[in-house]
Design a protein around this motif. Structure first.
Motif, PDB file in Angstrom:
ATOM      1  N   GLU B  62      13.834  23.442  64.352  1.00 11.82           N
ATOM      2  CA  GLU B  62      12.820  23.387  63.301  1.00 11.82           C
ATOM      3  C   GLU B  62      12.932  22.177  62.378  1.00 11.82           C
ATOM      4  N   SER B  63      14.130  21.567  62.346  1.00 10.21           N
ATOM      5  CA  SER B  63      14.297  20.485  61.369  1.00 10.21           C
ATOM      6  C   SER B  63      14.969  19.233  61.916  1.00 10.21           C
ATOM      7  N   GLY B  64      15.548  19.317  63.103  1.00  8.36           N
ATOM      8  CA  GLY B  64      16.266  18.159  63.650  1.00  8.36           C
ATOM      9  C   GLY B  64      17.636  17.942  63.038  1.00  8.36           C
ATOM     10  N   VAL B  65      18.121  18.903  62.274  1.00  5.81           N
ATOM     11  CA  VAL B  65      19.396  18.730  61.573  1.00  5.81           C
ATOM     12  C   VAL B  65      20.533  19.476  62.284  1.00  5.81           C
ATOM     13  N   ASP B  66      21.634  18.763  62.498  1.00  9.02           N
ATOM     14  CA  ASP B  66      22.858  19.349  63.052  1.00  9.02           C
ATOM     15  C   ASP B  66      23.856  19.441  61.910  1.00  9.02           C
ATOM     16  N   VAL B  67      24.312  20.645  61.600  1.00  7.75           N
ATOM     17  CA  VAL B  67      25.149  20.794  60.412  1.00  7.75           C
ATOM     18  C   VAL B  67      26.614  20.879  60.795  1.00  7.75           C
ATOM     19  N   ASN B  68      27.418  20.145  60.055  1.00  6.53           N
ATOM     20  CA  ASN B  68      28.845  20.104  60.272  1.00  6.53           C
ATOM     21  C   ASN B  68      29.481  21.352  59.661  1.00  6.53           C
ATOM     22  N   TYR B  69      29.299  21.512  58.365  1.00  6.07           N
ATOM     23  CA  TYR B  69      29.920  22.610  57.624  1.00  6.07           C
ATOM     24  C   TYR B  69      28.906  23.730  57.447  1.00  6.07           C
ATOM     25  N   LEU B  70      29.183  24.887  58.058  1.00  9.76           N
ATOM     26  CA  LEU B  70      28.249  26.009  58.016  1.00  9.76           C
ATOM     27  C   LEU B  70      29.043  27.283  57.804  1.00  9.76           C
ATOM     28  N   GLU B  71      28.620  28.081  56.862  1.00 13.08           N
ATOM     29  CA  GLU B  71      29.394  29.261  56.505  1.00 13.08           C
ATOM     30  C   GLU B  71      28.459  30.438  56.300  1.00 13.08           C
ATOM     31  N   GLN B  72      28.897  31.614  56.727  1.00 12.11           N
ATOM     32  CA  GLN B  72      28.036  32.786  56.545  1.00 12.11           C
ATOM     33  C   GLN B  72      27.958  33.140  55.072  1.00 12.11           C
ATOM     34  N   LEU B  73      26.742  33.383  54.609  1.00 11.63           N
ATOM     35  CA  LEU B  73      26.510  33.651  53.187  1.00 11.63           C
ATOM     36  C   LEU B  73      26.431  35.155  52.913  1.00 11.63           C
ATOM     37  N   TYR B  74      25.478  35.832  53.542  1.00  5.79           N
ATOM     38  CA  TYR B  74      25.209  37.235  53.228  1.00  5.79           C
ATOM     39  C   TYR B  74      24.130  37.701  54.196  1.00  5.79           C
ATOM     40  N   SER B  75      24.086  39.028  54.436  1.00  2.00           N
ATOM     41  CA  SER B  75      23.006  39.577  55.258  1.00  2.00           C
ATOM     42  C   SER B  75      22.017  40.312  54.366  1.00  2.00           C
TER      43      SER B  75
END
Lengths: 227, 227
Positions: B62-75
């Motif tokens: 959807e955005s073309g962005v590859d993220v290095n740092y990714l962390e689960q926030l909340y459900s």
């Protein structure tokens, strides 16, 4: 392609007893898979039910425990974590005083019991990983929020709080500085009552003043309970 | 009763630009519901796909962005949060430097853009609440983990770090003490290089030493970056 993933909730409920230390509430599964294996209380979310309502319902049904303090921990979603279907589970954790409850296993549970965190039996699914994360979170949390008070009696000698922190952290704390720091925050009231616990002098009782604590928190106060 | 709940993922990706401050990556929805309304990148999880793989895929698509740092926030699982079906979404948050990416809207997105956190447009679903929680988490997190470094250039003048913290916290910090504290931890290297940013003396460049930081963390070091 149609999605075929189910949503469950699981609860890691910690209990603290000054004599027995920290334990976790586990149920023994009545049905397959993992029949007769210990597991966290939990189950599928009903269609119209919020996640938090679901976890409270499962806890009541499977263990007879109503939890006051309950917080979302993490969602676990590895595709193979349940041998039946793909199930994503939203895990919660709570803190209670075991002596406040009469345990009662029903529905999917054939037994329910408190298990010391030093003697957790083999567990169903990925529940060991869920518990490990809950312990890490709890240890991190007590450093900046006085959640530990949920685990103590309403009135307690200061040594109970020290022992709780030492047990949760798994290491000795500098008792003198810890007391100075906690008292300094002003959210702990020293009462005129004392308690005689073993040999030695009677100890003063303390009470957590949640109102005072909430006031400090609203002001953006950063608690740092470690030394 | 058959459960009919779907599982989605959503991503709150923060970007930091020393000139423009902090922004969030949003897509404009191509389809109903909330057609043409801005929303977080995200979508349904595929049956065999892990939650983290799903959120990375949706972000790329959807955005073309590859993220290095990714962390689960909340459900987020309120029964009425999606007008079509019951959808539980597992939200993640990430940090990137916007200048590292060329944005590209595809699949369910008809547009993608960075939006300043001070000027977030009206959003689809409960995405405003998800963003609010992500901002709170990020502010809490930078107090005890130097995650902010992900948002800076590899080599940066110390003032960039100060400005980042001031922007994230939304308040002035005591620059002198902040620098003393950060330097004291030893995970920041002062380089022999300098940079000339506006008028004034050239400023020394610094570099985050992740290896040193991980060493300290493994030793159980508690960072407290606030004053």
């Amino acid at each position: 392609m149609k999605q075929s993933i189910k949503v469950a909730v699981d609860a890691v409920v910690f209990g603290y007893d000054p004599e027995k230390g920290i334990s976790i509430l586990l149920i023994r599964r009545k049905y397959e898979p993992f029949q007769k294996v210990w597991a966290l209380p939990g189950g599928l979310v009903a269609n119209g039910e919020s996640l938090e309502d679901a976890v409270r319902r499962e806890l009541r049904e499977e263990s007879g425990v109503d939890v006051n303090y309950l917080e979302q921990l993490y969602s676990f979603g590895k595709p193979d974590r349940d041998p039946r279907n793909r199930v994503v589970t939203v895990a919660y954790f709570g803190l209670v005083r075991p002596s406040d409850y009469q345990l009662s296993a029903q529905t999917d549970a054939e037994d329910v019991a408190w298990h010391s965190i030093d003697q957790i039996p083999k567990l169903a699914f990925d529940h060991k990983a869920i518990i490990d994360l809950a312990i890490t979170r709890l240890r991190g949390k007590i450093a900046y929020e006085p959640v530990g008070f949920e685990l103590l009696d309403k009135k307690f000698p200061f040594s109970d709080l020290e022992n709780l922190y030492q047990t949760l952290l798994g290491r000795e704390i500098d008792r003198r500085n810890f007391k100075k720091k906690i008292i300094g925050y002003g959210f702990l009231e020293e009462l005129d009552e004392t308690i005689q616990r073993k040999a030695g002098r009677p100890a003063h009782l303390y009470r957590f003043n949640k109102k005072k604590y909430d006031e400090l928190k609203t002001k953006g106060y950063n608690f740092d309970l470690f030394l």
